[in-house]
Design a protein around this motif. Structure first.
Motif, PDB file in Angstrom:
ATOM      1  N   GLY A   1       0.803  -1.219   0.000  1.00 47.24           N
ATOM      2  CA  GLY A   1       0.000   0.000   0.000  1.00 47.24           C
ATOM      3  C   GLY A   1       0.834   1.266   0.000  1.00 47.24           C
ATOM      4  O   GLY A   1       0.387   2.310  -0.475  1.00 47.24           O
ATOM      5  N   THR A   2       2.059   1.191   0.505  1.00 45.77           N
ATOM      6  CA  THR A   2       2.921   2.380   0.531  1.00 45.77           C
ATOM      7  C   THR A   2       3.447   2.748  -0.852  1.00 45.77           C
ATOM      8  O   THR A   2       4.030   3.812  -1.018  1.00 45.77           O
ATOM      9  CB  THR A   2       4.121   2.179   1.481  1.00 45.77           C
ATOM     10  N   GLN A   3       3.227   1.886  -1.858  1.00 43.31           N
ATOM     11  CA  GLN A   3       3.686   2.170  -3.221  1.00 43.31           C
ATOM     12  C   GLN A   3       2.728   3.073  -3.988  1.00 43.31           C
ATOM     13  O   GLN A   3       3.039   3.476  -5.109  1.00 43.31           O
ATOM     14  CB  GLN A   3       3.864   0.864  -4.007  1.00 43.31           C
ATOM     15  N   VAL A   4       1.580   3.401  -3.413  1.00 48.39           N
ATOM     16  CA  VAL A   4       0.581   4.195  -4.124  1.00 48.39           C
ATOM     17  C   VAL A   4       1.154   5.543  -4.547  1.00 48.39           C
ATOM     18  O   VAL A   4       0.949   5.990  -5.674  1.00 48.39           O
ATOM     19  CB  VAL A   4      -0.707   4.364  -3.289  1.00 48.39           C
ATOM     20  N   GLY A   5       1.886   6.212  -3.672  1.00 45.25           N
ATOM     21  CA  GLY A   5       2.468   7.514  -4.020  1.00 45.25           C
ATOM     22  C   GLY A   5       3.408   7.416  -5.206  1.00 45.25           C
ATOM     23  O   GLY A   5       3.371   8.248  -6.112  1.00 45.25           O
ATOM     24  N   THR A   6       4.234   6.385  -5.231  1.00 53.35           N
ATOM     25  CA  THR A   6       5.153   6.180  -6.351  1.00 53.35           C
ATOM     26  C   THR A   6       4.374   5.911  -7.630  1.00 53.35           C
ATOM     27  O   THR A   6       4.713   6.423  -8.700  1.00 53.35           O
ATOM     28  CB  THR A   6       6.117   5.026  -6.054  1.00 53.35           C
ATOM     29  N   ALA A   7       3.313   5.111  -7.525  1.00 52.11           N
ATOM     30  CA  ALA A   7       2.497   4.805  -8.705  1.00 52.11           C
ATOM     31  C   ALA A   7       1.870   6.063  -9.276  1.00 52.11           C
ATOM     32  O   ALA A   7       1.884   6.284 -10.496  1.00 52.11           O
ATOM     33  CB  ALA A   7       1.409   3.798  -8.339  1.00 52.11           C
ATOM     34  N   ARG A   8       1.349   6.905  -8.412  1.00 49.90           N
ATOM     35  CA  ARG A   8       0.749   8.158  -8.885  1.00 49.90           C
ATOM     36  C   ARG A   8       1.797   9.057  -9.515  1.00 49.90           C
ATOM     37  O   ARG A   8       1.550   9.698 -10.534  1.00 49.90           O
ATOM     38  CB  ARG A   8       0.059   8.876  -7.731  1.00 49.90           C
ATOM     39  N   LEU A   9       2.967   9.097  -8.919  1.00 48.93           N
ATOM     40  CA  LEU A   9       4.057   9.903  -9.459  1.00 48.93           C
ATOM     41  C   LEU A   9       4.412   9.450 -10.869  1.00 48.93           C
ATOM     42  O   LEU A   9       4.504  10.252 -11.794  1.00 48.93           O
ATOM     43  CB  LEU A   9       5.288   9.808  -8.551  1.00 48.93           C
ATOM     44  N   VAL A  10       4.608   8.163 -11.050  1.00 49.66           N
ATOM     45  CA  VAL A  10       4.954   7.622 -12.363  1.00 49.66           C
ATOM     46  C   VAL A  10       3.855   7.959 -13.367  1.00 49.66           C
ATOM     47  O   VAL A  10       4.124   8.392 -14.487  1.00 49.66           O
ATOM     48  CB  VAL A  10       5.203   6.102 -12.292  1.00 49.66           C
ATOM     49  N   ALA A  11       2.607   7.785 -12.960  1.00 48.91           N
ATOM     50  CA  ALA A  11       1.494   8.073 -13.864  1.00 48.91           C
ATOM     51  C   ALA A  11       1.440   9.542 -14.248  1.00 48.91           C
ATOM     52  O   ALA A  11       1.280   9.877 -15.415  1.00 48.91           O
ATOM     53  CB  ALA A  11       0.180   7.648 -13.211  1.00 48.91           C
ATOM     54  N   TRP A  12       1.594  10.442 -13.267  1.00 44.35           N
ATOM     55  CA  TRP A  12       1.541  11.877 -13.569  1.00 44.35           C
ATOM     56  C   TRP A  12       2.691  12.296 -14.463  1.00 44.35           C
ATOM     57  O   TRP A  12       2.527  13.113 -15.365  1.00 44.35           O
ATOM     58  CB  TRP A  12       1.556  12.714 -12.293  1.00 44.35           C
TER      59      TRP A  12
END
Length: 185
Positions: free
Chosen positions: A55-66
Motif C-alpha cells: 500500500g505504501t507504493q501508491v504515491g510512487t504509482a501516482r508519481l509515475v502516472a503523472w
C-alpha cells in the motif's frame, strides 16, 4: 496466497485490482510499468503470477502516472510522433528535434498576451511533480528519473539526483529541474 502473505507479516499487501483503484491506474498499465522496472510489485505469486503491491507504493504509482501524463512537448518531432510519421527511436536522432512549434514569448511586437497550455490535475498529498527541460528528459531513460523521484526524501534531494543523472549520462544541454511535493494543509 493472501493468507500466506498475511502469515509472513505482510498484511499491507493488496491485490493488483485494489492497488489499481487506489493508484488510479489500470492493471494493464501496472503490468507495463513492471516490465521496465518503473513500479515493481512487492510480491509475485510463484504459482499463478498474480501481483501484490504494498500500500505504501501508491504515491510512487501516482508519481509515475503523472510524469507520463501531464506534459506534452510542442516540438516538430513530437508532432510527427503524435501523427505516426516518426517513431520515438527516430525522434531521438532527428536533426530538427529541438525545433519548437509553440513557445511562450512576450514583449514588443507580440500580438496579444502569451498563452500557456493549462489543464487541471487532481493533486493529493504525497504526489510529486517534476517540471524539467530536455537537458534531463532527452538524455536520461524514463525509468531513472521516476526511480530518483520516488526514492528521494524531498524535492531538493530529488533535483540534485536528477541533475547528477543528466550529467552522468553526458547531457550536452543545460539541465533545469523543479520538483514539488503536494502536502496536506
Amino acid at each position: 496466497m493472501e493468507r500466506e502473505a498475511r502469515a509472513k507479516g505482510t498484511a499491507a499487501l493488496v491485490t493488483i485490482g485494489e492497488f489499481a483503484r487506489s493508484s488510479r491506474l489500470s492493471a494493464k498499465v501496472l503490468r507495463r510499468y513492471d516490465e521496465p522496472g518503473l513500479l515493481r510489485p512487492a510480491l509475485v505469486d510463484p504459482v499463478n503470477g498474480y501481483r501484490y503491491y504494498d500500500g505504501t507504493q501508491v504515491g510512487t504509482a501516482r508519481l509515475v502516472a503523472w510524469l507520463r501524463r501531464i506534459t506534452h512537448d510542442h516540438s516538430l518531432v513530437q508532432s510527427m510522433i503524435d501523427d505516426g510519421s516518426l517513431t520515438e527511436e527516430e525522434a531521438a536522432s532527428h536533426p530538427q528535434r529541438a525545433l519548437l512549434l509553440e513557445a511562450l514569448v512576450g514583449g514588443p511586437g507580440q500580438d496579444g498576451p502569451a498563452r500557456a497550455d493549462v489543464q487541471l490535475q487532481e493533486a493529493r498529498p504525497g504526489d510529486r511533480y517534476l517540471l524539467c527541460s530536455d537537458g534531463l528528459s532527452a538524455v536520461v531513460d524514463g525509468a531513472e528519473p521516476a526511480g530518483a523521484l520516488g526514492a528521494a526524501d524531498g524535492p531538493d534531494t530529488a533535483v540534485r539526483e536528477l541533475v547528477a543523472l543528466a550529467h552522468a549520462a553526458g547531457g550536452p544541454d543545460n539541465v533545469a529541474c523543479v520538483v514539488a511535493d503536494v502536502v496536506a494543509l
